[in-house]
Design a protein around this motif. Sequence first.
Motif, PDB file in Angstrom:
ATOM      1  N   PRO A 304     -35.170  35.952  -8.747  1.00  0.00           N
ATOM      2  CA  PRO A 304     -34.896  34.612  -9.277  1.00  0.00           C
ATOM      3  C   PRO A 304     -36.200  33.922  -9.680  1.00  0.00           C
ATOM      4  O   PRO A 304     -37.073  33.714  -8.826  1.00  0.00           O
ATOM      5  N   PRO A 305     -36.369  33.570 -10.947  1.00  0.00           N
ATOM      6  CA  PRO A 305     -37.627  32.945 -11.395  1.00  0.00           C
ATOM      7  C   PRO A 305     -37.988  31.689 -10.613  1.00  0.00           C
ATOM      8  O   PRO A 305     -39.173  31.428 -10.363  1.00  0.00           O
ATOM      9  N   SER A 306     -36.980  30.904 -10.205  1.00  0.00           N
ATOM     10  CA  SER A 306     -37.275  29.658  -9.489  1.00  0.00           C
ATOM     11  C   SER A 306     -37.936  29.938  -8.145  1.00  0.00           C
ATOM     12  O   SER A 306     -38.849  29.214  -7.731  1.00  0.00           O
ATOM     13  N   LEU A 307     -37.475  30.998  -7.449  1.00  0.00           N
ATOM     14  CA  LEU A 307     -38.081  31.344  -6.164  1.00  0.00           C
ATOM     15  C   LEU A 307     -39.511  31.838  -6.355  1.00  0.00           C
ATOM     16  O   LEU A 307     -40.409  31.492  -5.575  1.00  0.00           O
ATOM     17  N   VAL A 308     -39.733  32.657  -7.380  1.00  0.00           N
ATOM     18  CA  VAL A 308     -41.077  33.175  -7.639  1.00  0.00           C
ATOM     19  C   VAL A 308     -42.030  32.033  -7.998  1.00  0.00           C
ATOM     20  O   VAL A 308     -43.160  31.969  -7.508  1.00  0.00           O
TER      21      VAL A 308
END
Length: 442
Positions: A304-308
């Motif tokens: 998930p891009p948001s977590l990264v």
Amino acid sequence: MQVTETLNEGLKRGYQITITAAELDDKVNAKLKEAQPEVEMKGFRKGKVPLALLKKQFGPRVLGEAMQETVDAAMNDHFEASGDKPAMQPNVTMDGGEEWKEGDDVVVTMTYEALPQIPEADLSTVTLEKLVVKASAEEIEDALKNLAATAQNFEDKDGAAADGDQVVIDFKGFVDGEAFEGGEAEDYPLVLGSGSFIPGFEEQLVGLKAGDAKSVEVKFPEEYGAENLAGKDATFECTVKAVKTPVAAEIDDELAKKFGVEDLVTLKNQITERLEAEYAGAARAIMKRGLLDQLDDKVSFELPPSLVEAEANQIAHQLWHEENPDVHGHDHPEIETTEEHTKLAERRVRLGLLLADIGQKQEIQVTDAEFTQAVLTQARQYPGQERQFFEFVQQNPQMRQQIQAPLFEDKVVDYIAENAQVTEKEVSKEDLEKAVEALDEE
């Protein structure tokens, strides 16, 4: 109510939830009817207030509650039906915003990133090396000498006082020629160089002998606790009554008893256990890094891009503060993330999701006792404020999660290690230290 998919790209999801005005009105009426038997209003008996009057009086507030409950229920139904788990809190917006009025349909847009499906990792092929360090006789002897030094006695000496000696003094302090409260003592044992008196005091007693007298001139610190003395020049009239030199305690059963054990053998055993426990802790960190490296190579899945992004920002922020230790708080320039930060964040997120998946499948949980012990350990870092720390943890879900997450991760790591092929390798303390330094350099 209608739910329409508007976005499905990779892990990104979007849905439009439509609640008709009729559905919302039915929900409001149901809530008012449920409350009607308990409502009292002037001119009506309890429970006999007409529904229309209740709706006029309480309708707007109940409408807001009904709207929120209906949207929440729709979201929960969606996640239960789809099996999706949002990586972070979904973004929910109401179409129309302030232009919406009672009688209109409610249209809500929900977007989120779904957690990926985690592939099975073949844990049967995990092989680990556990470094073992035995406490040497020399280390145990050094530890005993250190304990003996802390349990030192002082014996009378002839000659001048040196740094580290103890002087027994009478003193009386004066500010502006007047004696002040708390500035006088007799037969006071002061170890020179201990820093227990205000700056400049102890140094002026070096070189004195028993029977000598000296006027010690000092200045109280500006931040001194007593406001009437802070920043003031002071004179202490001192008389040296005895000079004593430090003598380390004998390494014997009597020393052991000073530290609460029955004899020297027991004390040595305790020292050995403590040293080897420290080595075992360092060895575990090295083995854990090796385990995580192997797990990182075993699986690959979309992140998930948001977590990264959140993890990369946290890494960049932490590293910036380590490089700028004098800056506290968040009053600093914007910190930009680099490719290195993002790469490390991807590894952490991937391993975090993998360990969470393994832990869930194996029904691994952090017990209340384990959590409480961890809180106790952290509370000791705040002497005198332990109760406030406990209350802060109880009232702060994010803090509870920060404490629980590493406990859970360690339990999952232990589970994998227990079922892996582990070989022990005895090494020296120096080899272990080099291995730990190598961890910090990576």
